[in-house]
Design an enzyme around this catalytic site. Sequence first.
Site, mmCIF file in Angstrom:
data_model
loop_
_atom_site.group_PDB
_atom_site.id
_atom_site.type_symbol
_atom_site.label_atom_id
_atom_site.label_comp_id
_atom_site.label_asym_id
_atom_site.label_seq_id
_atom_site.Cartn_x
_atom_site.Cartn_y
_atom_site.Cartn_z
ATOM 1 C CG ASP A 477 44.142 45.500 37.318
ATOM 2 O OD1 ASP A 477 44.923 44.730 37.891
ATOM 3 O OD2 ASP A 477 44.494 46.559 36.768
ATOM 4 C CG ASP A 547 51.333 46.304 35.530
ATOM 5 O OD1 ASP A 547 50.501 45.729 34.818
ATOM 6 O OD2 ASP A 547 51.022 46.938 36.557
HETATM 7 C C1 DGJ Z 1 47.385 47.568 36.641
HETATM 8 C C2 DGJ Z 1 47.390 46.727 35.410
HETATM 9 O O1 DGJ Z 1 48.324 45.711 35.503
HETATM 10 C C3 DGJ Z 1 47.616 47.627 34.204
HETATM 11 O O2 DGJ Z 1 47.718 46.857 33.049
HETATM 12 C C4 DGJ Z 1 46.488 48.614 34.126
HETATM 13 O O3 DGJ Z 1 45.299 47.937 33.870
HETATM 14 C C5 DGJ Z 1 46.395 49.399 35.420
HETATM 15 N N1 DGJ Z 1 46.336 48.536 36.562
HETATM 16 C C6 DGJ Z 1 45.194 50.295 35.411
HETATM 17 O O4 DGJ Z 1 45.010 50.916 36.599
#
Ligand code: DGJ
Length: 752
Positions: A477, A547
């Site tokens: 991430d 997200d």
């Molecule tokens: C952002 C990601 O896109 C989410 O899926 C998740 O992993 C969060 N970060 C966790 O902090």
Amino acid sequence: MIIFNQEKSTFHLKTAKTSYIMKIFDSGHLFHLYWGNSLNTNNLDYSIPRQNWYKELEKNYDTNEFQLEFYPQEFPGYGATDLRSPIIELEFADGSSTTDFKYVKHKIYSGKHKLDGLPATYTENNSEAQTLEITLSDTIKNIDAILSFTVFDNYNAITRSVKLINKSNHNIKIQRILSASLDFKESNFEILHLSGAWARECHIERMPLRKGTQSIESRRGASSHSQNPFIALVKPNVTENYGEVYAMSLVYSGNFLANIEVDMYYSCRMQIGINPFDFTWLLKPNSTFQTPEAVLVYSNDGITGMSHTYQNLYAKRLIRGNWRDKARPILINNWEATYFDFDEVKIKKIAQEASNFGIELFVLDDGWFGQRNSDDCSLGDWFVNENKLHGGLKKLVDDINSMGLKFGLWFEPEMICPVSELYKKHPDWCLHVKGRKRSTARHQLVLDLSRKDVCEYIIDSVSTILSNANIEYVKWDMNRNMNEIGSDLLAPENQREVAHRYILGLYYILEKITQKFPNILFESCASGGGRFDPGMLYYMPQTWTSDNTDAIERLKIQYGTSIVYPNIAMGCHVSAVPNHQVSRITPFSTRGIAAMCGNFGYELDLTKLNNQEKEQAKAQIKFYKMIRNLIQFGDFYRLQSPFNSNEVAWSFVAKDKSEAIVSFFRVLAQPNHPQVTIRAVGLEKNSIYQDERTGLTYGGDELMSVGINIPDDIFQGAIYDSLSNKVLFAGMTNNSIKGDYSSFIWHFIKIK
Ligand code: DGJ
């Protein structure tokens, strides 16, 4: 194939369907003559404008008024006689910036070389592609530019990049060096690009080309949610399946510029490369600078033709490694199920339920390390929080493995929280500008990946975790953009190199880690699709698309992402309702069908599903396993766009046409709707296909020319579970929430 015609001084770059022709003009400049449908000819001299005009002037008036500005070029400099947007801008030791690059030599070879330190498309054997390297030189300042063109015959794509070599005894400051520049004699085009924001990635934008300069770009340190490093010029009459499209996509994950200039003569110039904004590079004597690669695609089969070229090339000759050709597992991710609030007991309950349902991979998201119980601390401290995961990570992984599930783990290695052990030890390891505030975002700072020591720390700390337990998947991430971009270790004259050096550092880390753990499936993520780009796909074969897990929002996001990227690269999950990003309530069946558009998974607490949802989830998983190869390795067709309609449809067709999926979504219920049919595409017209659910048979020609009937009551508000062929909700009541967002999926199998 690459044909050099000595007599005419032309290079003909020929793929199965396209031709791209360049000429070394009498003046020594490299001109662009043609890009489009495949041609037999190599002689396009007649197409060069004003050829004899200057010769006449010279002969009759003894003047030299040759103006580059009137000619279509491949490597336009600045300051000589072309004042349009240059591909290159340099500052020499004497303060001047005029450049004039002319042909010196070229070579043609089979296959393709790697690009130093940068991701790029590749060949598996030399017969797949040929490469042309043309050396141009500015002999006054002693600098060479080697332009590389690789022609992928069967993929119908051409890649371009530039390498600069400083052969002088002086430093040269690069102010701008793009990867590709291309001139068109006309400007009757529209621009197509992908634009968005966090949770709204890759929306398709199409607008007329105006006079002047128009660009899309990223200045955020990553390719970004805001714009994707892709741009296309399309003829105004272009549809999904018809017309001419000229596209450029950049294999790069940092700041980029895609620029189009319509000049005063109505011709236009299209360019793509590293964003010159806040970028300079000090090129010392005898040193080189390599640009990222641009991938050029021409399609005469509309936008779908272009998308298929990018999708096929990126799926097979950009994505690498053991997972490239393997079916991707169905996963359950705990993020939206628990956020930071979990321990090993809760995790194992969800994993056990996942295993009962037939899910194949459990992914433990953020919150397992350091003191991380919220998003305000611990990034950088990559050691397991045993207060949360009693018994440690290895024990948890073993337990989950014994349930028949693979185990995956989340990291955000490029970041550091001011509240962390790492920051206490190394406050200078983040990007920062001395004397200025360090702006946090999500309580975190960005590690300075232009530093070797920081890169090695990341490689070591991530590797230690990956080596100590049976981790078979990693979610990598990256959750913020860059501010105060500066590095402690670089001299003042190198500070504007930091954003690019960061990306080079990132690529170095990713190369090391992915080579060290070749069996791990890596998924990249940047708050969803903030870095969904070809550069990341080279290292990590899939990306968390957004997200935003709302099924209706995902129709647009996934539809748009497919413009350039293969569906096998898209992570798509079923989540809970009310949806956590937009609070919408959608039927479980629609969430399932929307998520069957790429790598399928769930991101909710499975233990909280009601009995009907449990049965539906099991049926979805069983069905996805049946169609998984079709979705992950078939051809994707966009049938009905969510950007201009209440009804959305797409389809997957197996490469051998032996089966197809058609998915249909009706967003809002509408009374008294006329009968709707959706026409399939890409099938064999003389074959017979059977609807796997009903057993009814249809000719491929019927499905493509007459279409598939959408059940009427879907429009009045009925909600179907098409997998079990049940009407879940009959509609025609005043309960408008339940009646919206219906969907249907068909699976056709060729029987003869
Ligand atoms: C952002 C990601 O896109 C989410 O899926 C998740 O992993 C969060 N970060 C966790 O902090």
